[in-house]
Design a protein around this motif. Sequence first.
Motif, PDB file in Angstrom:
ATOM      1  N   HIS A   1       2.265   8.263  -2.432  1.00 34.36           N
ATOM      2  CA  HIS A   1       1.803   7.438  -3.467  1.00 34.36           C
ATOM      3  C   HIS A   1       0.534   8.306  -4.012  1.00 34.36           C
ATOM      4  O   HIS A   1      -0.075   8.986  -3.379  1.00 34.36           O
ATOM      5  CB  HIS A   1       1.174   5.965  -3.263  1.00 34.36           C
ATOM      6  N   ALA A   2       0.373   8.174  -5.459  1.00 37.99           N
ATOM      7  CA  ALA A   2      -0.865   8.754  -6.042  1.00 37.99           C
ATOM      8  C   ALA A   2      -1.907   7.982  -5.154  1.00 37.99           C
ATOM      9  O   ALA A   2      -2.069   6.903  -5.003  1.00 37.99           O
ATOM     10  CB  ALA A   2      -0.812   8.422  -7.632  1.00 37.99           C
TER      11      ALA A   2
ATOM     12  N   TYR B   1      -2.890  -3.440  -0.232  1.00 39.42           N
ATOM     13  CA  TYR B   1      -3.450  -2.807   0.801  1.00 39.42           C
ATOM     14  C   TYR B   1      -4.668  -3.220   1.516  1.00 39.42           C
ATOM     15  O   TYR B   1      -5.163  -3.020   2.502  1.00 39.42           O
ATOM     16  CB  TYR B   1      -3.269  -1.289   0.492  1.00 39.42           C
TER      17      TYR B   1
ATOM     18  N   ILE C   1      -2.826  -5.355  -5.437  1.00 35.59           N
ATOM     19  CA  ILE C   1      -2.033  -4.701  -6.308  1.00 35.59           C
ATOM     20  C   ILE C   1      -1.081  -5.596  -6.916  1.00 35.59           C
ATOM     21  O   ILE C   1      -0.986  -5.463  -8.063  1.00 35.59           O
ATOM     22  CB  ILE C   1      -1.244  -3.639  -5.668  1.00 35.59           C
TER      23      ILE C   1
ATOM     24  N   ASN D   1       5.096   3.894 -13.593  1.00 31.59           N
ATOM     25  CA  ASN D   1       4.710   4.448 -12.651  1.00 31.59           C
ATOM     26  C   ASN D   1       3.321   3.942 -12.038  1.00 31.59           C
ATOM     27  O   ASN D   1       2.210   3.620 -12.891  1.00 31.59           O
ATOM     28  CB  ASN D   1       4.382   5.918 -12.514  1.00 31.59           C
ATOM     29  N   GLY D   2       3.168   3.366 -10.937  1.00 31.01           N
ATOM     30  CA  GLY D   2       1.800   2.645 -10.368  1.00 31.01           C
ATOM     31  C   GLY D   2       1.736   1.229 -10.655  1.00 31.01           C
ATOM     32  O   GLY D   2       0.630   0.678 -10.554  1.00 31.01           O
ATOM     33  N   ALA D   3       2.962   0.734 -11.184  1.00 26.10           N
ATOM     34  CA  ALA D   3       2.722  -0.686 -11.763  1.00 26.10           C
ATOM     35  C   ALA D   3       2.773  -1.831 -10.437  1.00 26.10           C
ATOM     36  O   ALA D   3       2.154  -2.836 -10.681  1.00 26.10           O
ATOM     37  CB  ALA D   3       4.019  -1.173 -12.486  1.00 26.10           C
ATOM     38  N   GLY D   4       3.193  -1.469  -9.340  1.00 22.38           N
ATOM     39  CA  GLY D   4       3.173  -2.205  -8.378  1.00 22.38           C
ATOM     40  C   GLY D   4       4.532  -2.674  -7.737  1.00 22.38           C
ATOM     41  O   GLY D   4       4.720  -3.547  -7.039  1.00 22.38           O
ATOM     42  N   LYS D   5       5.549  -1.804  -8.387  1.00 26.09           N
ATOM     43  CA  LYS D   5       6.866  -2.363  -8.074  1.00 26.09           C
ATOM     44  C   LYS D   5       7.151  -2.161  -6.584  1.00 26.09           C
ATOM     45  O   LYS D   5       7.779  -3.174  -5.862  1.00 26.09           O
ATOM     46  CB  LYS D   5       7.899  -1.605  -8.877  1.00 26.09           C
ATOM     47  N   SER D   6       6.776  -0.943  -6.091  1.00 27.90           N
ATOM     48  CA  SER D   6       7.138  -0.783  -4.725  1.00 27.90           C
ATOM     49  C   SER D   6       6.348  -1.648  -3.794  1.00 27.90           C
ATOM     50  O   SER D   6       6.591  -2.327  -2.741  1.00 27.90           O
ATOM     51  CB  SER D   6       6.698   0.714  -4.110  1.00 27.90           C
ATOM     52  N   THR D   7       5.093  -1.878  -4.294  1.00 25.99           N
ATOM     53  CA  THR D   7       4.206  -2.935  -3.309  1.00 25.99           C
ATOM     54  C   THR D   7       4.771  -4.193  -3.224  1.00 25.99           C
ATOM     55  O   THR D   7       4.647  -4.711  -2.290  1.00 25.99           O
ATOM     56  CB  THR D   7       2.792  -2.969  -4.033  1.00 25.99           C
TER      57      THR D   7
HETATM   58  N1  LIG Z   1      -0.597   2.829   1.026  1.00 19.86           N
HETATM   59  C1  LIG Z   1      -1.368   2.721  -0.041  1.00 19.86           C
HETATM   60  N2  LIG Z   1      -2.536   2.544   0.058  1.00 19.86           N
HETATM   61  C2  LIG Z   1      -3.407   2.224  -0.880  1.00 19.86           C
HETATM   62  N3  LIG Z   1      -2.891   1.914  -2.199  1.00 19.86           N
HETATM   63  C3  LIG Z   1      -1.708   2.156  -2.470  1.00 19.86           C
HETATM   64  C4  LIG Z   1      -0.844   2.674  -1.398  1.00 19.86           C
HETATM   65  N4  LIG Z   1       0.424   2.647  -1.934  1.00 19.86           N
HETATM   66  C5  LIG Z   1       0.119   2.401  -3.316  1.00 19.86           C
HETATM   67  N5  LIG Z   1      -0.997   2.191  -3.547  1.00 19.86           N
HETATM   68  C6  LIG Z   1      -1.554   1.954  -4.938  1.00 19.86           C
HETATM   69  O1  LIG Z   1      -0.840   0.785  -5.542  1.00 19.86           O
HETATM   70  C7  LIG Z   1      -0.518   0.855  -6.710  1.00 19.86           C
HETATM   71  C8  LIG Z   1       0.612   0.564  -7.029  1.00 19.86           C
HETATM   72  O2  LIG Z   1       1.688   1.510  -6.394  1.00 19.86           O
HETATM   73  P1  LIG Z   1       3.246   1.314  -6.372  1.00 19.86           P
HETATM   74  O3  LIG Z   1       3.476  -0.021  -5.886  1.00 19.86           O
HETATM   75  O4  LIG Z   1       3.642   2.482  -5.598  1.00 19.86           O
HETATM   76  O5  LIG Z   1       3.695   1.431  -8.005  1.00 19.86           O
HETATM   77  P2  LIG Z   1       5.037   1.857  -8.248  1.00 19.86           P
HETATM   78  O6  LIG Z   1       6.101   1.752  -7.266  1.00 19.86           O
HETATM   79  O7  LIG Z   1       5.365   0.697  -9.471  1.00 19.86           O
HETATM   80  O8  LIG Z   1       5.054   3.092  -9.034  1.00 19.86           O
HETATM   81  C9  LIG Z   1      -0.904   2.287  -7.066  1.00 19.86           C
HETATM   82  O9  LIG Z   1      -2.243   2.242  -7.768  1.00 19.86           O
HETATM   83  C10 LIG Z   1      -1.083   2.792  -5.955  1.00 19.86           C
HETATM   84  O10 LIG Z   1      -2.143   4.080  -6.029  1.00 19.86           O
END
Ligand SMILES: Nc1ncnc2c1ncn2[C@@H]1O[C@H](COP(=O)(O)OP(=O)(O)O)[C@@H](O)[C@H]1O
Lengths: 304, 325, 246
Positions: free
Chosen positions: B319-320, C16, C22, C42-48
């Motif tokens: 992740h960024a 997190y 997020i 990207n970074g929207a929080g989809k994975s989270t």
């Molecule tokens: N392990 C982590 N610890 C802290 N922040 C995280 C972590 N993984 C992702 N993030 C933050 O959560 C936000 C959403 O990330 P993510 O859910 O991966 O977005 P997407 O999947 O939509 O691209 C981002 O700002 C990222 O920096």
Amino acid sequence: MIAQMLMDGLIAGSMIGLGAIGITLTYSILRFANFAHGELVSWAAYFALSVSTALGTALPGLSASLGPFSFGWSLPLGLIAAMALTGLLALFADTLLFARLRARGASTIILVMAGFGAALTLRSLLEFIFTSKPMYFTSALQIARPLFAGARATPDQLLGLGLAVALVAAVHLILTRTAAGRAMRAVSENQALAGLAGIDVAKTIRLVWLFGASLAAVAGVMAGLLVQIRPYMGHDLLLPLFAAAILGGIGSVPGAMIAGLIVGLAEAACVNFIGAEWRAAVSFFILVAILLLRPQGLFGKAGA
Amino acid sequence: MIELISYGAFFLTLALTYAIMCLGLNVQWGQTGLFNVGVAGFVGIGAYVSALLTTPDAPDRFGGFDLPIAVGWIAAAIAAALASALLGAMTLRLRSDYLAIATFGFAVVVQLAVLNLQKLTGGPFGISFIPRPFGALASDPLVFGLCNLAVVGAVTLAVYGALEHLMRSPWGRVLRAIREDEQAASALGKNATVFRLQAFAVGGAIMGLAGAVQGHFIGYISPEGYVPILTFQVWAMLIVGGSGNNRGAIAGAILVWAIWAASGAALAAFIPADQQARASALKIVMIGVAICLVLLLRPRGLLGERATVSRHVENAGDHAKDKAS
Amino acid sequence: MSEAPALATRGLVAGYERDLPIVRGIDLTIGKGELVAILGPNGAGKSTYVKAIAGTVPCFGGAIMLDGKDITAMPLHQRISAGLAFVPQTENIFASLSIGENLQLAADVLPKALRAARLEKMWAMFPDLASRPALRAGQLSGGQRQMLAVARALIVEPQVLILDEPSAGLSPKIVSSVFAMLQSINRSGVTILLVEQNVKAALAIADRGVILVEGQLRHEGNAAQLATDPLLAELYLGAQPEKASA
Ligand SMILES: Nc1ncnc2c1ncn2[C@@H]1O[C@H](COP(=O)(O)OP(=O)(O)O)[C@@H](O)[C@H]1O
Ligand SMILES: [Mg+2]
């Protein structure tokens, strides 16, 4: 006398290998170098000593020598009790200390330091309870029998060697052929994914402690039988154990055993060619060599 | 009265030699998060190197070279720094716990070496007649004691001042950055390993210096002085004082040494001789329990007051890292 | 069959760190047998969001309902037996284990009597994997890894399958076979929640799409409509040249 040197090296090496299997397992799955593993070895020896002495006193028949060996049934029974008790001790330490640190997401080095603190506590408690006077499972003296090319070994020593080989095979099979073994290897590689695959990670970690502690128990009883029982026995074994685990490649069970034998043979060679007083330094130089030349170990994966 | 003052000076001087070791450990653990389980080895190297260089020529062993005390002390620091740098260079780019294992082994080897290299170290008999600062004044215990206290106090202060200065310098800030968030630090283009190596060597040098200073104060060294228990004591001092904090390291050293000496005296007075070894085992149990309790109860204090350990660094790989978005 | 949706989140807050969530209050309901695509920059929080549903990221508020049962506080490994399977975007197989062991260990959670049959079923479904069960999974190519990860998730026959960007890093040809596979899994009755960057391909197989921005749902609609909505594409997904030609 080269034959005798090889024999001595193999016997000491099988003991180191046994201890190193426990270290390599807990190291790869719990992911930190556990300095308290040596103390599990010592506690196991004292557990077995206490149980077998108690059994021998209650039922004198149990201490009658078994065949060519120096001990009676009380020792194998004591070993089984020691495996269980050492397992409980490890679980106790985990619940009280390591599990709490893990839950907090503590870094590796904090866990290492916790292990160091636990080691100090456990070792000195042994010294407090039993004093630093060496103790023995039996007072029976064994005669070393001639084997080959002038090499001699006692039946106890040969039993230890055989037991070590059998245990490596058993542990290897458990890890590769059973559900519990697969779960341990999965947790070792990726805890989150293991959870996603339906594995109960907390339970698996407890299982690893039990498993590692039982192996430490076998190593402790063997060291107690072949050498002597002292509160510092595990501490003194720790460096050879780490050297063997790293030389074999963290996580590799056959690697740990082979590396244990290498360390044992190197120590025997040192005693033979340089002098017994330098024996304890051998592991350090093996460690230095492996860290410089092949840090992933003989059988380890690069980048691990 | 005079006796009390000269005992006080003696006690404080000895305590300050531990304080110097503790400052060295603080650079490694408190500031940089490097776990050294072989403090006794580095202290021992310093003590023996300085003794070898400064003692008068001895017929039964190599040296001594009768050099000035200051030369011995500097050489002690350099030798311990080299040993630390070698160990660090070998392990710091690998897993974080390999350094712990290597230092553990290193202390074992130093212990064996001083015991077995009789031609160099005097073996089990050790080295005596190590020149003491103000040796000429030894006939007047009070003046002698106060002069020594002044010298050791000055060394402690100098090390303390230098460390405080270093920690406020850009170098110290980088160390803290690395300790707090390694990924962020390397992303900045700083080579984290080199900085940690430097910190480890600086800490080692200070321990070596402490060993030398202590050896010259007592005038005699032997292998028993450098057994693992020394490592445990210095750790107890750092933990009591609160690691990451140089003033705390000094205070912790004095406090723990006082407790240690007092409990030793109490043991000798009240516990039957045959039970004393057992009772002192309990002292070590207490150090062990203290280490565990501090880790459990005061995890932040352990890494210094400003420490913010990222709890999620380990799974942030894909992740960024910028949370601003 | 009950009326409860296959999966639903109610005001879900996750992330997190507690003070920096997020995912900030997401309400989403997915009906049985639906295939829903989650889109967003990207970074929207989809994975989270999907990790929170699967249980690898902590929830700070709201609820997750699986077939009407509240699973918000359920430990990770129990969600599997509850019928939920998740394929993460990266590190979704055990590289040090063999292909066979990867599947076997997932099957280990099933009752003994079912294991062999399920393994057979997976081998039949993924002949590419079946031909070399002893190969270390780490040696597989990207597409084959994705297959293995999906097989690992499917072996427990979940009611709901969640996938995080299964097409990331795959070549276009493999991508289309992955999507074809997902479509056939969905047709066999498995509810699918799919996070994708590959908007066109995802909407082509999805029933519905939702757009997530800065941890909140911004837009929800029928897949066919979303696919042809150029304004949305520009606003939330960045103007992509391929979209203009569509
Ligand atoms: N392990 C982590 N610890 C802290 N922040 C995280 C972590 N993984 C992702 N993030 C933050 O959560 C936000 C959403 O990330 P993510 O859910 O991966 O977005 P997407 O999947 O939509 O691209 C981002 O700002 C990222 O920096
Ligand atoms: Mg993502």
